[in-house]
Design a protein around this motif. Sequence first.
Motif, short mmCIF file in Angstrom:
data_model
loop_
_atom_site.label_atom_id
_atom_site.label_comp_id
_atom_site.label_asym_id
_atom_site.label_seq_id
_atom_site.Cartn_x
_atom_site.Cartn_y
_atom_site.Cartn_z
N ALA A 37 0.85 -1.19 0.00
CA ALA A 37 0.00 0.00 0.00
C ALA A 37 0.88 1.24 0.00
O ALA A 37 1.97 1.25 0.59
CB ALA A 37 -0.92 0.02 1.22
N GLU A 124 -2.60 -0.57 5.15
CA GLU A 124 -3.21 0.64 4.56
C GLU A 124 -3.06 1.82 5.51
O GLU A 124 -2.72 2.93 5.08
CB GLU A 124 -4.68 0.38 4.24
CG GLU A 124 -4.90 -0.51 3.04
CD GLU A 124 -6.37 -0.56 2.62
OE1 GLU A 124 -7.20 0.12 3.27
OE2 GLU A 124 -6.67 -1.27 1.65
N ARG A 283 -9.73 4.21 -1.74
CA ARG A 283 -8.71 3.23 -2.09
C ARG A 283 -8.75 3.00 -3.60
O ARG A 283 -9.83 2.86 -4.17
CB ARG A 283 -8.95 1.91 -1.36
CG ARG A 283 -8.90 2.00 0.15
CD ARG A 283 -9.45 0.73 0.77
NE ARG A 283 -9.35 0.73 2.23
CZ ARG A 283 -10.23 1.31 3.04
NH1 ARG A 283 -11.29 1.95 2.51
NH2 ARG A 283 -10.08 1.26 4.35
N THR A 308 -3.28 0.63 -3.60
CA THR A 308 -2.90 -0.73 -3.23
C THR A 308 -2.16 -1.42 -4.36
O THR A 308 -2.43 -1.17 -5.54
CB THR A 308 -4.14 -1.56 -2.86
OG1 THR A 308 -5.07 -1.56 -3.95
CG2 THR A 308 -4.83 -0.98 -1.64
#
Length: 309
Positions: A37, A124, A283, A308
């Motif tokens: 991430a 994350e 994300r 990601t």
Amino acid sequence: MSRAVRYETFGGPEVLQLQEVPEPHAGPAQVRVRVTAAGLNPMDWGIAARPELAARFGITTPAGFGFDFAGVVDEAGDAVTGFAVGDRVFGGALGRAVADFVVLDVPNGPAGALWHTPEGVSDETASTLSVAGATAVAALDAIGLRAGDTVLIGNAAGGVGVFAVQLAKLAGATVIGTASPGTFDFLRELGAQPVAYGPGLADRVRALPGAEVTAATDLFDVETAEAALELGVAPERISTVAARSTPHDGVRATSAYDAPPDAVERITDAIAAGRLSVPIAARFPVEQIREAVALQAEGHVHGKIVVTL
């Protein structure tokens, strides 16, 4: 081969490309991190878009992209101590974080920094910490924030603001945060009293019940700093982090590079203890890096954006 986000010329999100590059490997005093991430920061797209800003960081094209990352050590040189294959880690790597692999010197060198990711902190979340968390600590330390203060935080719903608001609350301060009306409920959840930014800010702050501002930090430009001066806050109790110039000689200009050595650990300890949260606004898979950066560049994100890999 591996993948990395790179750009050949300076410009907007459209210049970013996910390219195949030779797979890097760790040297004797280095570790290689398999990145899972990467957290985005305004400075990332600012460097990619503005040659003059890139030059301040020693970056020329062609270049890699991003700073904050998290992942797992998958190679460690023979001379490395403190890190081993399989360790979960996070950190910063200037101009090369959004990639399958990042190689860093151990101990930390001028091109990057690395920490262990504590149990209970996701990759994350960890990928958002090294710039925004350290900047928030530096901004509040610069003004000597203490229990009993009422602090005015400019751009309180942004990537640095979400840390600054919560750290100020943990320090025992009352927080007033500037934001757009659409983020007011979000700020209230973080513990801040919201106020709309824009012309007339000082008057709106004065109208808040019991609002006697004693300190301020401006996380965007100088509007909040100027309002704090108008409200009678001493210049030395005002900081800025993204202004090209300060509105008064005594106002403290600061950045993540001014954060104390324990800044990141202070953030991770608070997260692991459940006393601080990191709102992830969006994300994106790395294949959508342009969309992620375009959203970041709009400047209206409530929290952090994570890519990601």
